[in-house]
Structure formats: structure tokens, C-alpha cells
Design an enzyme around this catalytic site. Sequence first.
Site, mmCIF file in Angstrom:
data_model
loop_
_atom_site.group_PDB
_atom_site.id
_atom_site.type_symbol
_atom_site.label_atom_id
_atom_site.label_comp_id
_atom_site.label_asym_id
_atom_site.label_seq_id
_atom_site.Cartn_x
_atom_site.Cartn_y
_atom_site.Cartn_z
ATOM 1 N N GLY A 240 0.752 -1.241 0.000
ATOM 2 C CA GLY A 240 0.000 0.000 0.000
ATOM 3 C C GLY A 240 0.783 1.291 0.000
ATOM 4 O O GLY A 240 0.203 2.364 -0.150
ATOM 5 N N GLU A 274 4.167 -6.476 1.681
ATOM 6 C CA GLU A 274 3.663 -6.881 0.354
ATOM 7 C C GLU A 274 3.547 -5.686 -0.591
ATOM 8 O O GLU A 274 2.450 -5.365 -1.051
ATOM 9 C CB GLU A 274 2.260 -7.490 0.491
ATOM 10 N N ARG A 277 2.902 -1.505 -5.970
ATOM 11 C CA ARG A 277 3.067 -0.245 -6.678
ATOM 12 C C ARG A 277 4.422 0.411 -6.392
ATOM 13 O O ARG A 277 5.058 0.941 -7.290
ATOM 14 C CB ARG A 277 1.949 0.710 -6.251
ATOM 15 N N ARG A 313 -6.116 3.179 -15.466
ATOM 16 C CA ARG A 313 -6.170 3.906 -14.191
ATOM 17 C C ARG A 313 -6.840 5.288 -14.304
ATOM 18 O O ARG A 313 -7.645 5.645 -13.461
ATOM 19 C CB ARG A 313 -4.773 4.033 -13.563
ATOM 20 N N CYS A 343 -13.948 3.058 -28.546
ATOM 21 C CA CYS A 343 -15.275 3.678 -28.692
ATOM 22 C C CYS A 343 -15.953 3.849 -27.346
ATOM 23 O O CYS A 343 -16.980 3.215 -27.055
ATOM 24 C CB CYS A 343 -16.132 2.832 -29.614
ATOM 25 N N TYR A 372 0.030 -1.699 -12.285
ATOM 26 C CA TYR A 372 -1.388 -1.636 -12.632
ATOM 27 C C TYR A 372 -1.592 -0.981 -14.000
ATOM 28 O O TYR A 372 -2.558 -0.270 -14.228
ATOM 29 C CB TYR A 372 -2.188 -0.912 -11.531
#
Length: 420
Positions: A240, A274, A277, A313, A343, A372
Site C-alpha cells: 500500500g 507486500e 506499486r 487507471r 469507442c 497496474y
Amino acid sequence: MSEAFPRRNGRLHAEALPVERIVEAVGTPVFIYSASELAARYDALDAAFSAVPHSICYAIKANMNLAVVRTLVARGCGVDVTSGGELFRAQQAGGDPSQFVYSGVGKTDAEIDQALAAGIRMFNVESRAELRVIDARAAQRGVVAPVSFRVNPDVDPQTHPYISTGLSSSKFGIPIAEAVDAYAEAKALEHVRVVGVACHIGSQIVVLDPIVDALQRIRDLVIELREAGHTIELLDVGGGLGITYDRERPPSAAEYGGAIVATVGDLGCHLIAEPGRWIAGNAGIFVARVLYSKHNGDTHFAVIDGAMTDLIRPTLYQAYQRIEPVGPPRAGTRVVDVVGPVCESADFLAQQRELPILERDDLLAVHSAGAYGFAMSSNYNGRCRAAEVLVKGDRYEVVRTRDRFEDLIRGESIPEDLIR
Ligand code: LLP
């Protein structure tokens, strides 16, 4: 941290290579990752926890490319997996399953069997129902599964609601108030062995308070569980830690590790972190080419060959990702929407962004795309997924080829009997 994507002589580089040189050979759109940055970030986090026994288990969901994962596991990094597919990938990348933890609210029987066969370090169990299934599957194989509960401390991580996981209203983990009962149930089962406690409150967290707050609650729980006779050797503090996309000033790895060690370091647990990012995000860029400039009414558009299917994102979280031209910026600026060919009006990588004047064939780099990005890409609108390139120094390699049309129809068939 070294600068992975410096500008030299006016041109954007990936480590020591001009991005244009990679694009000439590989085409666009393309993700480019810096091997040195990935390694440096793993090393920095590893060092941040050096005061206590610890493991870094990279959250492979952030970027599951085999070469990226290999870069990390080759340095001794473990892996946090959330599906059978991720477990498979982590093993294909050469990871050691005894360094894997398995999180996720919906583990299937087949996935539990796969993880038991691989011999992972710990299941982070997200419900008592799951605990009973793990016990039953382990009994069938005649083994004992190492488990922790993922405990939901009911703390607001102060981030985007879609990536907040530690509130009592979220689907993740078990409520902290039920933890003592849940651990008692685990203790009574023969084919699970309690080894720890896990907690993950959310992603892109840029302040330390919620992390420390959550861990203070977890700390009290660990003490209570030990008093009840449980062996809590492992404390998984989740991932995180946020990164800088724009102007965020997240804590450094050292501040993050220091705060965690100060809060729970004296428990004598082996700590597991863990991060996803923080390791991969700023180790990657996404490069696309301008196809057209146009304006409808007052809005100017730069239409590029990359899309929401490559990097979702901005669409999904209203996320800001910094964009700059790869070559020397032209004089003058214009406020534009950077959009793809898909589209959907939601197909944008930036809205109302002031950028240097853009012309057809200009290359644009989207920063902070290593996490991500490709991992959340799709083939919607019949789009071929982008190529991925790994750079180290002045060398590069294509580590995933661009989809070919054949890849788009793999596994499909036409049952003529049912159609005629
Ligand atoms: N551990 C668990 C149990 C997780 O659920 C996650 C992320 C992580 C670790 C890694 O979190 P990180 O260090 O990467 O923040 N797609 C979203 C992020 C979703 C995160 C999901 N869980 C985005 O692009 O912002």
C-alpha cells in the site's frame, strides 16, 4: 533512487537508452521497464526493514511480467499472490514458493490445492468459511496448511474508495472484533496451523498515520492471541505504500519501514511486507504515438495509439499520470484531452492537460505506468495488447511481444452445427 527515465540532450531516455531507439525497433504502444530501478526499489525496502527479521513479498498483481518478477525474485524477494494464475506466474519466474504468501477473498478449491502442492509459506485467510475449506483440502492431501487470518482493522487509509480495503464495510478480511474467535476455531482444526496475522488496509497510501493506527490495533491483537496460546511468528503488514504520480509526497521507504518497525518491531515477529506499486510503479513508462490532433467545439484532443485498454487507471480511478513528449518539446502549449481510439468517452489518459503543442507521429511518455498498467490491460475493441520491454543500462529486450491478431481469437471456435 537513480533516475530511471532521465532527459538527456532534450530526449527522454530509459536508463541509458533513448526511448526513440526502442520505439523504432519495437513500435508503439509499448511499456518500458527499468531493471535497475526495480532492483534499487526492492533493495531500498529490504534495507528499510533491516532492523528486524523480515521478507519483502512483491504483490505480483502490480506487474506480473515474468522478467519483472524474475528481476525481483533473483534478489531474494518473495511474492504475494492472489490467484492460481499468479502463483503459476511466480513459479514460472523462478520464485521460491516457500517465500510466497497467498491473499484473496475467493480462493477456489483448485487454487487451494495448487498452493498446498507448491508448499507456500502462508495462506492469508479471509473468512472462517475459507478456513474450513483449507482445512478439508489439506486433510485430503494429508498435510497441514500454514495460515494467518487477514484481519480488517477498520481504519480509513485516506485513499481512493476503490482501493481502500481496511474499512469494516469492505469485503476483505475478517473483522478485528471476531479475530479471537476465528483463531480459536483455527486452533481446533487438525490440518491448519496458525503461524501469523495479516493486515492490508489499502493502496496508494501517502500518509503514515493510518498504517501506524492499523498496526497498533494489530499489535494489541497479537498480544491477545499469544495470551490465548497461539503461536504468532509471522506478521504480514500488507502493501500500500504510495508513489509520486503528480505532487504527492509519500513517506520514503526508510520512513515507512521505520514507522512499522517502531510500532510492531518489538513483538519478535518475522515481518512480511507486500509492496506492489512502490516497487514497480515508477520503474515503468508507457509510450504511445500521436495519430491525430483535432478539436470539437472548445476541446482539443490528441488522439494516440494507446488507450484505456492499455492503461485504465485514469478512466477507473480518475488517476493523474504525468505525460510528456519523448522528443524535445515543441514551443508553445495547449490544453488537451489525451484520448485513445476506443469507442468509449471514458477512453482517456488525461483530461484538460496543458502539454507542448503536439503533431502527428510525436511520441508521448506516460509516467508511473509500471504498476497496474499492463496488468490491467484488455483486448476490448479488438485491440492487441502492447509490447513490454525491459531495459538495463544501454541494453534492452522485448519481454512480451505485442499481441498478434491470432492471439485475439485463441481458444475460440465456431460450432457450425449450432449456427446453421
Ligand atoms: N497486498 C494485498 C492483500 C493487496 O490487496 C494489494 C493490492 C497489495 C498487497 C499491493 O498493494 P500496493 O503496494 O500495490 O499498493 N489497481 C489499483 C490498485 C489495486 C490494489 C489492490 N491490492 C490501482 O491501479 O491503483
